[in-house]
Design an enzyme around this catalytic site. Structure first.
Site, short mmCIF file in Angstrom:
data_model
loop_
_atom_site.label_atom_id
_atom_site.label_comp_id
_atom_site.label_asym_id
_atom_site.label_seq_id
_atom_site.Cartn_x
_atom_site.Cartn_y
_atom_site.Cartn_z
N THR A 44 0.93 -1.22 -0.05
CA THR A 44 0.05 0.01 -0.03
C THR A 44 0.75 1.38 0.01
OG1 THR A 44 -1.47 -1.14 1.20
CG2 THR A 44 -1.91 1.10 1.17
N SER A 148 7.03 4.54 8.03
CA SER A 148 5.89 5.21 8.57
C SER A 148 6.10 4.87 10.18
CB SER A 148 4.28 4.34 7.82
OG SER A 148 3.51 5.16 8.54
N HIS A 149 4.93 4.29 10.60
CA HIS A 149 4.92 4.02 12.03
C HIS A 149 5.31 2.74 12.48
CE1 HIS A 149 1.31 2.02 10.37
NE2 HIS A 149 1.02 1.45 11.52
#
Length: 547
Positions: A44, A148-149
């Site tokens: 994604t 990201s996270h």
């Protein structure tokens, strides 16, 4: 997935990531070219992996950067490439590797001053600023190095083409295919110069990402209203790249803002464990955000971003806001106050984001465009003005400037944080108070996402679901009205299935970045009704996997 007993607590120092071993693995571990699981795979949000698992190593970054160079050449892009990286341990080594390949390929590169960390929205904003004045071959693009996270052991690599947002599947497929060809050939066709030659090259120019972003905030946020309100604001960057932004923002606009944590440490030892016991810089998790929650009474409003700053976490006196709640308030507030936006522009949302946004759209007589998961689907709606505000349930969003111009086509955490301060200053109520008012008018939904482990075969089966595979006829006593495997807004496959009734829905899809399956459900009745929907959904998934 059961709650980890250490969730919300700081990790024992003896359990922290071994950063020297991780960096060493980046340079010394080579992927098995015969093992597809160790190749380049764009999910994604780009390619993600870990050096310890032979999925994010120097060989991967050399190959994927060369692939970007090849693809941008095919696309006729000869302008500069803007590159940024976050505070994960693997991000800086990957940045250095990428720069060595970019310079060897004669690509003009824009890097942050002193090779500082760079927030994802700053790269997107910089790309759009350049391309407003340049077209054709002179267009620019970008690379963002971030997982990201994700936990400290992970690395990530994203490509943003000239539209400034995440690359679409066509572009990522070309990059992925070329990168894997290079890997299988031992990277013999990868061009590379030394780090010293790369960093000293005239092709590499420093760019002030912070100033370009901060100086333009007045075109999209009422910074004067925030300053005049005197709101006492607390910010925790969670050790991420947004740390570079907050003090300059406070200084330029005179905000009463305090950065409560200025630490940058690749172990992220100051971030409490998430629900599964992992350290994860997820600013929408009450466990990861427990530190900021403990001191919220010292401020009128608090907020946070994840490591690359594309996500937001909003903390009011009531606690951490559910992202769906906050995004609903954002849509309601923005579509009422941004009078310079294109007439009739609407809301962009993914199919797994709350249906409260659909109700806000009906309330304000604005269209709602539903897409599959992934912010790449919002590039066109934001660029064209079809949607003024676009968002997804994982605490990501962006919106247009006051005059309708496109600010960014990637998720922007700091922007959504500052919007919370603006609406609190102008509405004289916190975002959580505004959400309660919305619920009184339109009903109060109950929403939950459940994650369960899922190997590649399970994820493939779920991703390939067809409408006829769904035998569910009712949810919580209400008849099913729609079964979706394609998004209503653009007819693109959602990579799973969504089952809808008039007062609730569920969706199931595999993660594009982790070995899990995600089950989303929402009820516009109550928690008991939600549980009934989840029970039916879980039974459906279990029967599917038993086949």
């Amino acid at each position: 997935m059961a709650l980890h007993p250490e969730a919300g607590k700081l990790a024992d120092p003896t359990t922290l990531e071994n950063i020297p071993a991780l960096i060493s693995a980046y340079y010394t571990v080579a992927p098995d070219i015969h093992n597809p699981a160790q190749g380049i795979s764009f999910g994604t949000s780009g390619h993600r992996g870990s050096a310890l698992k032979a999925t994010f190593n120097e060989a991967h970054i050399l190959a994927v950067t060369q692939a970007v160079c090849d693809v941008r050449k095919e696309m006729g892009i000869e302008g500069p490439l803007y590159i940024g990286f976050d505070t994960h341990a693997l991000s800086e080594p990957a940045y250095r590797s990428a720069l060595q390949v970019l310079v060897a390929n004669n690509v003009s590169v824009r890097v942050a001053k002193d090779d500082a960390y760079t927030a994802t929205p700053c790269v997107s904003h910089a790309i759009l600023l350049w391309n407003r004045e340049h077209s054709g071959k002179e267009r620019c693009d970008g690379i963002i190095i971030t997982p990201s996270h994700n936990p400290p052991c992970d690395g990530g690599f994203k490509y943003n083409p000239p539209h400034g947002g995440p690359a679409d599947t066509g572009e990522t497929s070309r990059i992925e295919k070329r990168a894997n060809e290079l890997l299988k050939n031992g990277n013999k066709d990868v061009k590379k110069v030394s780090w010293a030659e790369a960093r000293g090259s005239e092709l590499v120019q420093e760019y002030d990402y912070t100033a370009a972003y901060v100086d333009n905030l007045g075109s999209i946020i009422d910074m004067k209203a925030i300053a005049e309100s005197g709101l006492k604001i607390g910010v925790d960057p969670l050790g991420g790249a947004s740390l570079e932004l907050w003090q300059p923002i406070a200084d330029k606009y005179g905000l009463n803002l305090t950065v409560v944590n200025k630490c940058v440490d690749p172990t992220f030892r100051f971030v409490p464990r998430d629900k599964d016991g992992k350290i994860r810089m997820d600013c929408s998790s009450p466990y990861a955000m427990s530190g900021l929650l403990k001191i919220r009474d010292q401020f009128d409003l608090c907020f946070s971003c994840d490591a690359d700053s594309d996500r937001h976490g909003i903390v009011t006196a009531d606690g951490l806001m559910n992202p769906n709640h906050y995004l609903s308030v954002c849509a309601w507030y923005l579509l009422r106050t941004r009078t310079g936006w294109p007439e009739g522009c609407g809301i962009g949302k993914t199919v797994v984001t709350t249906d409260m946004l659909n109700r806000v759209g009906r309330l304000l007589n604005r269209p709602v465009v539903e897409t599959p998961v992934g912010f790449k689907w919002f590039v066109q709606p934001l660029s064209s003005g079809q949607c003024g505000f676009c968002c997804e349930e994982s605490a990501g969003g962006s919106f247009l400037c006051f005059d309708g111009a496109t600010w960014s086509t990637d998720k922007d955490g700091p922007l959504l944080c500052l919007l919370a301060a603006e609406m609190m200053a102008k509405e004289k109520a916190s975002p959580s108070e505004l959400y309660r008012r919305l619920c009184k008018e339109m009903g109060e939904p109950v929403y939950e996402r459940l994650d369960s482990p899922a190997d590649a075969s399970v994820r493939t089966k779920i991703k390939g679901l067809a409408c006829e595979d769904v035998t569910v006829t009712e949810l919580g006593g209400s008849p099913v009205t729609h079964v979706l495997t394609k998004a209503p807004g653009n007819d693109a496959p959602i990579g799973g299935v969504k089952v809808v009734t008039d007062d609730g829905w569920f969706a199931v899809r595999p993660s594009g970045t982790e070995d899990i399956c995600k089950l989303y459900a929402e009820s516009f009745k109550d928690a008991g009704h939600l549980k009934a929907i989840q029970k039916t959904a879980s039974a459906f998934v279990e029967s599917l996997l038993a086949k």
